[in-house]
Design an enzyme around this catalytic site. Structure first.
Site, PDB file in Angstrom:
ATOM      1  CE  LYS A   1      69.872  16.431   4.828  1.00  0.00           C
ATOM      2  NZ  LYS A   1      68.827  17.160   4.209  1.00  0.00           N
TER       3      LYS A   1
ATOM      4  CE  LYS B   1      70.530  22.960   9.443  1.00  0.00           C
ATOM      5  NZ  LYS B   1      69.684  23.634   8.466  1.00  0.00           N
TER       6      LYS B   1
ATOM      7  CE  LYS C   1      67.664  22.862  -0.661  1.00  0.00           C
ATOM      8  NZ  LYS C   1      67.667  23.245   0.751  1.00  0.00           N
TER       9      LYS C   1
HETATM   10  N1  AQP Z   1      69.197  13.883   0.845  1.00  0.00           N
HETATM   11  C1  AQP Z   1      67.881  13.993   0.824  1.00  0.00           C
HETATM   12  N2  AQP Z   1      67.117  12.922   0.530  1.00  0.00           N
HETATM   13  C2  AQP Z   1      65.760  13.026   0.498  1.00  0.00           C
HETATM   14  N3  AQP Z   1      65.102  14.169   0.744  1.00  0.00           N
HETATM   15  C3  AQP Z   1      65.828  15.260   1.043  1.00  0.00           C
HETATM   16  N4  AQP Z   1      65.501  16.530   1.330  1.00  0.00           N
HETATM   17  C4  AQP Z   1      66.617  17.243   1.549  1.00  0.00           C
HETATM   18  N5  AQP Z   1      67.705  16.480   1.394  1.00  0.00           N
HETATM   19  C5  AQP Z   1      67.248  15.241   1.082  1.00  0.00           C
HETATM   20  C6  AQP Z   1      64.132  17.020   1.376  1.00  0.00           C
HETATM   21  O1  AQP Z   1      64.095  18.197   0.573  1.00  0.00           O
HETATM   22  C7  AQP Z   1      63.364  19.217   1.243  1.00  0.00           C
HETATM   23  C8  AQP Z   1      64.314  20.381   1.432  1.00  0.00           C
HETATM   24  O2  AQP Z   1      64.109  21.032   2.607  1.00  0.00           O
HETATM   25  P1  AQP Z   1      64.998  22.272   3.086  1.00  0.00           P
HETATM   26  O3  AQP Z   1      65.390  23.120   1.949  1.00  0.00           O
HETATM   27  O4  AQP Z   1      64.222  22.941   4.158  1.00  0.00           O
HETATM   28  O5  AQP Z   1      66.302  21.755   3.739  1.00  0.00           O
HETATM   29  P2  AQP Z   1      67.068  20.464   3.985  1.00  0.00           P
HETATM   30  O6  AQP Z   1      66.178  19.310   4.300  1.00  0.00           O
HETATM   31  O7  AQP Z   1      68.088  20.795   5.012  1.00  0.00           O
HETATM   32  O8  AQP Z   1      67.698  20.258   2.534  1.00  0.00           O
HETATM   33  P3  AQP Z   1      69.192  20.172   2.085  1.00  0.00           P
HETATM   34  O9  AQP Z   1      69.182  19.844   0.645  1.00  0.00           O
HETATM   35  O10 AQP Z   1      69.966  19.284   2.992  1.00  0.00           O
HETATM   36  O11 AQP Z   1      69.679  21.637   2.215  1.00  0.00           O
HETATM   37  P4  AQP Z   1      70.688  22.362   3.195  1.00  0.00           P
HETATM   38  O12 AQP Z   1      72.039  21.901   2.774  1.00  0.00           O
HETATM   39  O13 AQP Z   1      70.456  23.804   2.939  1.00  0.00           O
HETATM   40  O14 AQP Z   1      70.360  21.971   4.604  1.00  0.00           O
HETATM   41  C9  AQP Z   1      62.804  18.584   2.523  1.00  0.00           C
HETATM   42  O15 AQP Z   1      61.503  18.100   2.275  1.00  0.00           O
HETATM   43  C10 AQP Z   1      63.759  17.448   2.790  1.00  0.00           C
HETATM   44  O16 AQP Z   1      63.163  16.378   3.520  1.00  0.00           O
END
Ligand code: AQP
Length: 326
Positions: A193, A112, A196
């Site tokens: 991936k 990151k 969000k």
């Molecule tokens: N693409 C994905 N496919 C399956 N599972 C996913 N998760 C996230 N993206 C996918 C799961 O959702 C949860 C969110 O965890 P988080 O909010 O701590 O952050 P993250 O994993 O980094 O989620 P994002 O959506 O990718 O957000 P940003 O963009 O903020 O980093 C976890 O259980 C993750 O496994």
């Protein structure tokens, strides 16, 4: 006794179908078998810059989606992290014990921070706050994606180090990587991936997307120039669409491949749209209803935070007594 589970999602943007299929859907299934805490981890979200208004909206929307997707506040403890100050308090205490070298090994921070010109100490310290989230509740199991496994391992190391110094302060948690926790990829680019924080709305199907928006996004999703519709890691676009279809329909890969034999990508996209819309519409409608009654949502979250504080208090007393505070 039921196992205690802690999990959370950052309100760092609008929730997408990957978050639902990879996390919330599994939580709904585990809540009957476990003593679960599901948190809106807003203190984690501020480790990168957030627009205050958007953050506020994302916190409420994420909580509303938890409830709308089937997390039952009578079975599980649902709360917003910043409403339970013990998370920050324990994180600070852990900070004073974690060797710098342990934190410097965290690969997510390396990834990151490499993409940014500037980053906060909070981004570096994210794993200490995550350790506090978990250890505060004497958690048995932490359902996480593969990318968070290293943080749970760090949490175990921290707990073992403190226990070896001061006796039995923390329970040692286990990471649980869900078997069906498929990684949902971007619709526009299936090599990255769905996330969000992705800037392009065309990358993700958001839980709050209306059916016509979902239809357009799936229609434009990247595929390839082949014709056969089958699960194949080497064809990431089609593989991703089929994975979403599988998780939303509950059918087996074999049945899905047989169903689409001889059909075209346009058929796959049309049928995928139908199953996704069927899955997300009730959640979106219920979340919209929940969001309209501001006070009821605030009350539910405050109740969850009070319950969480009650569960956190014995750990905080134990930690403070062990290290000589208070
Ligand atoms: N693409 C994905 N496919 C399956 N599972 C996913 N998760 C996230 N993206 C996918 C799961 O959702 C949860 C969110 O965890 P988080 O909010 O701590 O952050 P993250 O994993 O980094 O989620 P994002 O959506 O990718 O957000 P940003 O963009 O903020 O980093 C976890 O259980 C993750 O496994």
């Amino acid at each position: 006794m039921k196992k205690r589970i802690f999990s959370g999602i950052q309100p760092s943007g609008a929730l997408h179908i990957g978050n639902y299929l990879g996390a919330i859907r599994q939580w709904v299934q585990t809540q009957d078998k476990s003593d679960s805490l599901f948190c809106v981890v807003d203190l984690h979200a501020i480790t990168v810059p957030q627009d205050p208004k958007e953050l506020h909206q994302n916190i409420r929307e994420l909580a509303a989606i938890y409830f709308a997707a089937g997390i039952d506040p009578d079975k599980s403890t649902v709360f917003v992290q910043s409403q339970v100050p013990e998370h920050s308090e324990l994180a600070w205490i852990l900070n004073c014990f974690i060797p710098m070298g342990w934190m410097q090994r965290m690969t997510q921070f390396k990834d990151k921070s490499a993409k940014k010109k500037q980053f906060s100490i909070g981004l570096f310290d994210y794993p200490a706050l995550m350790a506090a989230d978990i250890l505060l509740y004497q958690t048995d199991a932490v359902p996480v994606g593969e990318d968070q496994k290293q943080h749970v391992e760090l949490t175990r190391d921290i707990a073992e180090m403190i226990n070896s110094k001061y006796g039995d302060v923390f329970k040692i948690p286990e990471p649980v990587i869900p078997k069906t926790g498929a990684r949902i990829m971007g619709l526009d680019d299936p090599t990255v991936k769905m996330a969000k924080s992705a800037e392009k709305p065309s990358r993700s199907i958001y839980i709050m997307d209306e059916p016509d928006v979902i239809k357009k996004k799936i229609a434009r999703a990247t595929t390839d120039s082949e014709t056969e519709i089958c699960f194949d890691q080497n064809r990431p676009g089609v593989n991703n669409l089929l994975t979403i279809y599988q998780l939303c329909s509950g059918k087996t890969q074999k049945d899905i491949e047989a169903h689409f034999q001889g059909k075209q990508y346009s058929d796959l996209k049309r049928e995928l749209t139908d199953v996704v819309v069927d899955k997300l519409t009730p959640i979106r409608e219920e979340a919209t209803k929940i969001l309209k009654d501001k006070k009821a949502l605030d009350d539910m979250l405050l109740k969850g935070a009070e319950k969480a504080r009650g569960l956190a208090a014995p750990t905080m007393n134990k930690v403070k007594a062990a290290i000589g505070l208070g």
